[in-house]
Design a protein around this motif. Sequence first.
Motif, short mmCIF file in Angstrom:
data_model
loop_
_atom_site.label_atom_id
_atom_site.label_comp_id
_atom_site.label_asym_id
_atom_site.label_seq_id
_atom_site.Cartn_x
_atom_site.Cartn_y
_atom_site.Cartn_z
N MET A 298 4.48 -7.16 -24.54
CA MET A 298 4.27 -5.75 -24.21
C MET A 298 4.08 -5.59 -22.71
N GLY A 299 4.53 -4.47 -22.20
CA GLY A 299 4.41 -4.25 -20.77
C GLY A 299 4.09 -2.82 -20.41
N TRP A 300 3.64 -2.64 -19.19
CA TRP A 300 3.42 -1.32 -18.59
C TRP A 300 4.31 -1.21 -17.35
N PHE A 301 4.96 -0.08 -17.23
CA PHE A 301 5.77 0.25 -16.06
C PHE A 301 5.32 1.62 -15.56
N ARG A 302 5.72 1.95 -14.34
CA ARG A 302 5.41 3.28 -13.83
C ARG A 302 6.57 3.80 -12.98
N GLN A 303 6.62 5.11 -12.86
CA GLN A 303 7.73 5.72 -12.14
C GLN A 303 7.27 7.00 -11.45
N VAL A 304 7.70 7.16 -10.21
CA VAL A 304 7.49 8.40 -9.48
C VAL A 304 8.85 9.05 -9.26
N PRO A 305 8.88 10.36 -9.09
CA PRO A 305 10.16 11.05 -8.92
C PRO A 305 10.96 10.48 -7.75
N GLY A 306 12.23 10.23 -8.00
CA GLY A 306 13.11 9.75 -6.96
C GLY A 306 13.11 8.24 -6.77
N LYS A 307 12.27 7.55 -7.53
CA LYS A 307 12.21 6.10 -7.42
C LYS A 307 12.48 5.45 -8.76
N GLU A 308 12.84 4.16 -8.70
CA GLU A 308 13.09 3.44 -9.94
C GLU A 308 11.78 3.12 -10.64
N ARG A 309 11.90 2.95 -11.95
CA ARG A 309 10.73 2.56 -12.73
C ARG A 309 10.36 1.13 -12.34
N GLU A 310 9.08 0.91 -12.06
CA GLU A 310 8.66 -0.40 -11.59
C GLU A 310 7.67 -1.07 -12.53
N PHE A 311 7.73 -2.38 -12.53
CA PHE A 311 6.85 -3.19 -13.36
C PHE A 311 5.41 -3.10 -12.87
N VAL A 312 4.48 -3.02 -13.81
CA VAL A 312 3.06 -3.01 -13.50
C VAL A 312 2.37 -4.24 -14.07
N ALA A 313 2.52 -4.46 -15.38
CA ALA A 313 1.83 -5.57 -16.02
C ALA A 313 2.50 -5.88 -17.34
N ALA A 314 2.35 -7.13 -17.80
CA ALA A 314 2.89 -7.54 -19.08
C ALA A 314 1.97 -8.56 -19.72
N ILE A 315 2.05 -8.65 -21.05
CA ILE A 315 1.17 -9.54 -21.80
C ILE A 315 1.95 -10.15 -22.94
N SER A 316 1.72 -11.42 -23.19
CA SER A 316 2.41 -12.13 -24.27
C SER A 316 1.91 -11.65 -25.63
N TRP A 317 2.62 -12.04 -26.68
CA TRP A 317 2.27 -11.57 -28.02
C TRP A 317 0.86 -11.97 -28.42
N SER A 318 0.42 -13.14 -27.93
CA SER A 318 -0.91 -13.63 -28.30
C SER A 318 -2.00 -13.12 -27.37
N GLY A 319 -1.59 -12.59 -26.22
CA GLY A 319 -2.56 -12.14 -25.22
C GLY A 319 -2.99 -13.23 -24.26
N SER A 320 -2.47 -14.42 -24.42
CA SER A 320 -2.92 -15.55 -23.63
C SER A 320 -2.24 -15.65 -22.27
N ASN A 321 -1.15 -14.94 -22.11
CA ASN A 321 -0.40 -14.99 -20.85
C ASN A 321 -0.17 -13.58 -20.34
N VAL A 322 -0.57 -13.33 -19.11
CA VAL A 322 -0.40 -12.01 -18.51
C VAL A 322 0.23 -12.14 -17.13
N ARG A 323 0.87 -11.08 -16.70
CA ARG A 323 1.43 -11.01 -15.36
C ARG A 323 1.19 -9.62 -14.80
N TYR A 324 1.01 -9.55 -13.49
CA TYR A 324 0.78 -8.28 -12.81
C TYR A 324 1.67 -8.18 -11.58
N SER A 325 1.97 -6.95 -11.20
CA SER A 325 2.62 -6.75 -9.91
C SER A 325 1.59 -7.00 -8.82
#
Length: 124
Positions: A34-61
Amino acid sequence: QVRLVESGGGLVQAGGSLRLSCAASGRTIDIYTMGWFRQVPGKEREFVAAISWSGSNVRYSDSVQGRFTISRDNAKNTLYLEMNTLKPEDTAVYYCAASGTGAVVTTRRAYGYWGQGTQVTVSS
Protein backbone atom coordinates in the motif's frame (compact mmCIF):
# COMPACT_ATOMS: atom_id res chain seq x y z
CA GLN A 1 -11.21 -5.46 -7.34
CA VAL A 2 -10.25 -3.13 -4.49
CA ARG A 3 -12.08 0.08 -3.66
CA LEU A 4 -10.16 2.67 -1.66
CA VAL A 5 -11.63 5.66 0.16
CA GLU A 6 -9.44 8.27 1.85
CA SER A 7 -10.48 10.46 4.76
CA GLY A 8 -8.93 12.74 7.36
CA GLY A 9 -7.78 15.61 5.19
CA GLY A 10 -8.41 19.22 6.09
CA LEU A 11 -6.92 22.60 6.92
CA VAL A 12 -4.12 22.80 9.48
CA GLN A 13 -1.55 25.37 10.48
CA ALA A 14 2.12 24.86 9.78
CA GLY A 15 3.67 22.70 12.48
CA GLY A 16 0.43 20.88 13.09
CA SER A 17 -0.58 17.27 12.52
CA LEU A 18 -3.13 15.27 10.59
CA ARG A 19 -3.89 11.58 10.30
CA LEU A 20 -5.15 10.26 7.00
CA SER A 21 -7.01 6.98 6.70
CA CYS A 22 -7.72 4.82 3.68
CA ALA A 23 -10.50 2.28 4.01
CA ALA A 24 -10.50 -0.62 1.58
CA SER A 25 -13.41 -2.73 0.44
CA GLY A 26 -14.05 -5.36 -2.16
CA ARG A 27 -11.01 -7.41 -1.25
CA THR A 28 -8.77 -7.62 1.77
CA ILE A 29 -5.61 -5.57 1.44
CA ASP A 30 -3.35 -7.92 3.33
CA ILE A 31 -1.79 -9.18 0.10
CA TYR A 32 -1.06 -5.75 -1.29
CA THR A 33 1.72 -3.26 -0.90
CA MET A 34 0.00 0.00 0.00
CA GLY A 35 1.17 3.50 -0.71
CA TRP A 36 0.41 7.19 -0.34
CA PHE A 37 0.96 9.70 -3.13
CA ARG A 38 0.17 13.39 -3.40
CA GLN A 39 -0.49 15.85 -6.17
CA VAL A 40 -0.72 19.60 -6.56
CA PRO A 41 -2.28 21.30 -9.59
CA GLY A 42 0.04 21.41 -12.55
CA LYS A 43 2.45 18.84 -11.17
CA GLU A 44 2.77 15.09 -11.43
CA ARG A 45 1.54 12.84 -8.68
CA GLU A 46 4.47 12.09 -6.41
CA PHE A 47 5.35 9.26 -4.08
CA VAL A 48 5.05 9.91 -0.35
CA ALA A 49 5.26 6.57 1.47
CA ALA A 50 4.72 2.85 1.00
CA ILE A 51 4.38 -0.18 3.25
CA SER A 52 4.69 -3.90 2.63
CA TRP A 53 1.78 -6.28 3.11
CA SER A 54 3.08 -7.32 6.54
CA GLY A 55 3.98 -3.79 7.63
CA SER A 56 7.59 -4.79 8.23
CA ASN A 57 9.05 -2.79 5.36
CA VAL A 58 8.38 0.89 4.73
CA ARG A 59 9.76 3.58 2.45
CA TYR A 60 9.41 7.35 2.47
CA SER A 61 10.22 10.18 0.14
CA ASP A 62 13.06 12.38 1.30
CA SER A 63 10.69 15.29 1.76
CA VAL A 64 8.59 13.54 4.42
CA GLN A 65 11.16 11.24 6.03
CA GLY A 66 11.13 11.76 9.78
CA ARG A 67 7.82 13.65 9.78
CA PHE A 68 5.32 11.18 8.31
CA THR A 69 4.58 7.62 9.41
CA ILE A 70 2.76 5.06 7.30
CA SER A 71 1.03 2.13 8.96
CA ARG A 72 -1.67 -0.41 8.26
CA ASP A 73 -4.19 -2.53 10.10
CA ASN A 74 -4.98 -5.51 7.91
CA ALA A 75 -7.67 -6.72 10.30
CA LYS A 76 -9.51 -3.44 9.70
CA ASN A 77 -8.55 -3.31 6.02
CA THR A 78 -7.24 0.20 6.60
CA LEU A 79 -4.11 2.16 5.73
CA TYR A 80 -2.95 5.23 7.67
CA LEU A 81 -0.63 8.18 7.23
CA GLU A 82 0.33 10.11 10.35
CA MET A 83 1.62 13.53 9.31
CA ASN A 84 3.49 15.67 11.83
CA THR A 85 5.33 18.98 11.64
CA LEU A 86 3.36 19.85 8.55
CA LYS A 87 4.69 22.48 6.17
CA PRO A 88 2.89 24.64 3.58
CA GLU A 89 4.67 22.64 0.86
CA ASP A 90 2.82 19.53 2.08
CA THR A 91 -0.38 21.05 0.72
CA ALA A 92 -1.78 18.66 -1.89
CA VAL A 93 -4.45 16.10 -2.63
CA TYR A 94 -3.35 12.86 -1.00
CA TYR A 95 -4.16 9.52 -2.61
CA CYS A 96 -3.85 6.01 -1.29
CA ALA A 97 -3.06 3.18 -3.66
CA ALA A 98 -2.64 -0.59 -3.73
CA SER A 99 -0.01 -2.56 -5.62
CA GLY A 100 0.01 -6.28 -6.32
CA THR A 101 3.73 -6.37 -7.14
CA GLY A 102 4.79 -7.78 -3.79
CA ALA A 103 7.59 -5.23 -3.44
CA VAL A 104 7.58 -1.89 -1.67
CA VAL A 105 7.48 0.22 -4.81
CA THR A 106 7.55 3.97 -5.28
CA THR A 107 6.46 4.39 -8.90
CA ARG A 108 2.90 5.28 -9.85
CA ARG A 109 2.70 2.66 -12.59
CA ALA A 110 3.18 -0.13 -10.06
CA TYR A 111 -0.10 0.71 -8.34
CA GLY A 112 -3.27 -0.57 -9.94
CA TYR A 113 -5.88 0.68 -7.49
CA TRP A 114 -6.39 4.28 -6.39
CA GLY A 115 -8.68 6.22 -4.12
CA GLN A 116 -10.37 9.48 -5.02
CA GLY A 117 -8.06 11.59 -2.87
CA THR A 118 -8.40 13.85 0.16
CA GLN A 119 -7.30 17.49 0.31
CA VAL A 120 -4.66 18.55 2.82
CA THR A 121 -4.03 22.28 3.17
CA VAL A 122 -1.29 23.64 5.42
CA SER A 123 -1.42 27.35 6.13
CA SER A 124 1.66 29.36 7.00
